[in-house]
Write a protein that holds these residues in place. Structure first.
Motif, short mmCIF file in Angstrom:
data_model
loop_
_atom_site.label_atom_id
_atom_site.label_comp_id
_atom_site.label_asym_id
_atom_site.label_seq_id
_atom_site.Cartn_x
_atom_site.Cartn_y
_atom_site.Cartn_z
N GLN A 55 -33.70 -21.70 5.63
CA GLN A 55 -35.06 -22.21 5.48
C GLN A 55 -35.48 -23.00 6.71
O GLN A 55 -36.60 -22.86 7.21
CB GLN A 55 -35.17 -23.13 4.25
CG GLN A 55 -35.03 -22.43 2.90
CD GLN A 55 -36.12 -21.44 2.63
OE1 GLN A 55 -36.11 -20.34 3.19
NE2 GLN A 55 -37.06 -21.80 1.80
N VAL A 56 -34.55 -23.80 7.21
CA VAL A 56 -34.86 -24.64 8.37
C VAL A 56 -35.04 -23.78 9.63
O VAL A 56 -35.90 -24.07 10.46
CB VAL A 56 -33.76 -25.71 8.58
CG1 VAL A 56 -33.96 -26.44 9.91
CG2 VAL A 56 -33.79 -26.70 7.43
N GLU A 57 -34.27 -22.67 9.72
CA GLU A 57 -34.46 -21.76 10.86
C GLU A 57 -35.87 -21.16 10.82
O GLU A 57 -36.53 -21.03 11.85
CB GLU A 57 -33.41 -20.64 10.85
CG GLU A 57 -32.07 -21.07 11.46
CD GLU A 57 -30.92 -20.17 11.03
OE1 GLU A 57 -31.18 -18.98 10.72
OE2 GLU A 57 -29.78 -20.66 10.97
N VAL A 58 -36.32 -20.80 9.61
CA VAL A 58 -37.68 -20.27 9.46
C VAL A 58 -38.69 -21.32 9.92
O VAL A 58 -39.62 -21.02 10.67
CB VAL A 58 -37.96 -19.85 7.99
CG1 VAL A 58 -39.44 -19.56 7.78
CG2 VAL A 58 -37.11 -18.64 7.61
N ARG A 117 -38.75 -21.58 13.70
CA ARG A 117 -39.44 -20.43 14.32
C ARG A 117 -40.96 -20.59 14.14
O ARG A 117 -41.72 -20.37 15.08
CB ARG A 117 -38.94 -19.13 13.67
CG ARG A 117 -39.46 -17.88 14.34
CD ARG A 117 -38.82 -17.64 15.70
NE ARG A 117 -39.57 -16.63 16.46
CZ ARG A 117 -40.27 -16.88 17.56
NH1 ARG A 117 -40.32 -18.11 18.06
NH2 ARG A 117 -40.94 -15.92 18.17
N CYS A 118 -41.38 -20.97 12.94
CA CYS A 118 -42.82 -21.18 12.68
C CYS A 118 -43.37 -22.27 13.59
O CYS A 118 -44.48 -22.14 14.11
CB CYS A 118 -43.04 -21.59 11.22
SG CYS A 118 -42.85 -20.27 10.03
N ALA A 119 -42.58 -23.32 13.81
CA ALA A 119 -43.03 -24.44 14.65
C ALA A 119 -43.25 -23.96 16.09
O ALA A 119 -44.28 -24.27 16.70
CB ALA A 119 -42.01 -25.57 14.61
N ASN A 161 -43.31 -15.03 3.99
CA ASN A 161 -42.82 -14.14 2.92
C ASN A 161 -41.30 -14.17 2.86
O ASN A 161 -40.71 -14.29 1.78
CB ASN A 161 -43.30 -12.70 3.16
CG ASN A 161 -44.76 -12.55 2.82
OD1 ASN A 161 -45.25 -13.20 1.90
ND2 ASN A 161 -45.48 -11.73 3.58
N GLN A 162 -40.67 -14.10 4.04
CA GLN A 162 -39.21 -14.15 4.12
C GLN A 162 -38.70 -15.49 3.54
O GLN A 162 -37.81 -15.51 2.69
CB GLN A 162 -38.80 -14.00 5.59
CG GLN A 162 -37.31 -14.04 5.86
CD GLN A 162 -37.03 -14.11 7.36
OE1 GLN A 162 -37.72 -13.48 8.18
NE2 GLN A 162 -36.06 -14.92 7.75
N GLY A 163 -39.33 -16.57 3.96
CA GLY A 163 -38.95 -17.91 3.49
C GLY A 163 -39.12 -18.02 1.98
O GLY A 163 -38.29 -18.62 1.29
#
Lengths: 205, 205, 205
Positions: A114-117, A120-122, A150-152
């Motif tokens: 979740q934190v990797e997502v 990446r979003c940041a 969606n992945q998150g």
């Protein structure tokens, strides 16, 4: 007047970019917080500093929009972007805070996904903000953010299912559910911002 | 027209002051609810009455803004103030409700600190609303609300930490977490309103 | 111009009606999900499809309002209706999702009452949306929605009280509380929409 407009305009884009950069920093601290053997007290206090810095940028944007006669795009969109970026920081700060406060006995590895997502979003958001000025190449940004959300969301639901599968104690479920929900909330905010940017692009086109 | 404006204007300030006075009443009932040996059924029903009275004031403000051609300040700010004041009442009502419904076996004394913060915020907000007319001496108000919100937030986090420290049963944690979260939500709303007032002041200046 | 106005106007009403019809479908799927022996996987995947269809309608409304110079009523009211209808779908989808994910060992029959309220609200809202064009016979709609929301709220509070009465295991309380809260959230959104319609009617009158 002509002199007044440009600086005002560019200052908006600069402030949005600044706000997004605070989020990149916050996302990095969030990742540190989850790392084994992290000094949680220290990371949490750096997160608080990052959150305060982000608050100041938000206030600067609000002040700017309230004192500016001609804004680069609709006031409500500027408010939406500014408060959306602020919400992300608050939710990352909340997640860090909850890890510090709840002292969960276990942090499932899925949380790192979740934190990797979020990280990446940041990055994508920080890269997109300066492009608001030219309104160019923004569609890849909002499409990718929607894909990441969606992945998150899928992995958030998998985490909930495993939390409630019976292999965790009720207290751990309570603790971890709050933490993953803050992470999910942050990811949702990235999507809200991407949607706002899409709306702005539609109006401009 | 000149005749029309003044009454309209003052009615807005009067309605906001009325709305804030409902909150002072609600905050008092919240304190009663936490007192030892309180007749919770009776207090909760008085809270419901107070909440209905507050609803009527909110509807009066919305009706007023919708029927008024010239509003004393931006419509969105009037909506924000009206709905923010309404949200505070709803959250205090929710906290009272949850205490009645959940029948927690224990009410940690820290909850009273949160309610004291709410009562102080309510008084300050009720004193500030009439000053919207002259827009004078409002900065002390929003600075103090922000200070109280920070204090409330610190104690909210202390309460959460103690709830999750292991000395409470999961069911009690579930119950108390909802109750303290409603209190925290009310305090956050006071800050939102103070921020809106600050924004209005910036625009007027 | 005259040619442009009508189609634009009617397309808004058609899109709102479409959005409300998606909600009627979603409410039906929610009822199916609670039925004994339901194929939850299958119902949940149909719910996801319904939610995606609803999303598309919401985006169509947003796109429409952003590209339209003269809107049938205030942009903020159109946004409020569109996002409110979208929120209802999201909350019904969430409830279905949670039932699938949490696999609660028991689903109290009171949940069906909540879902019946949701189905009734959905039908009333779907019937009311087309009447936005003529703004006629809308008061019965918002009065009835408010009545249903009060009824739903009372039963929501009864369910919470029973959940926390001690007859359920903490894990079941955690699961069921989230599910009934999503249902309650959907009902609250119906009321918000009814209130927005009332506001629009006041402005038009």
């Amino acid at each position: 007047m002509g002199l007044k407009f440009r600086p005002v305009d560019s200052s908006f884009y600069e402030l949005f970019a600044q706000s997004a950069r605070h989020i990149v920093v916050g996302a990095g601290l969030l990742a540190e917080m989850l790392a084994d053997g992290a000094d949680r007290e220290a990371v949490a206090s750096r997160m608080r500093d990052a959150e305060h810095a982000a608050d100041e940028t938000t206030h600067a944007i609000i002040k700017q929009v309230n004192q500016t006669f001609v804004t680069p795009f609709d006031r409500e969109d500027i408010y939406a972007l500014a408060s959306g970026l602020d919400d992300i920081m608050d939710m990352m700060d909340e997640a860090v805070d909850l890890i510090l406060l709840y002292e969960p006995s276990v942090l499932p590895s899925e949380l790192s996904n979740q934190v990797e997502v979020i990280q990446r979003c940041a990055e994508l958001t920080a890269e997109a903000m300066p492009r608001l000025k030219s309104m160019s190449d923004l569609s890849e940004y909002w499409i990718e953010i929607n894909r990441l959300e969606n992945q998150g969301d899928k992995s958030f639901r998998r985490i909930l299912a495993s939390l409630f599968s019976g292999k965790y104690q009720p207290m751990d479920v309570l603790k971890l559910k709050d933490i993953v929900t803050s992470l999910e909330g942050a990811i949702d905010c990235f999507e809200k911002i991407a949607n706002t940017v899409e709306q702005i692009a539609v109006k401009e086109s």
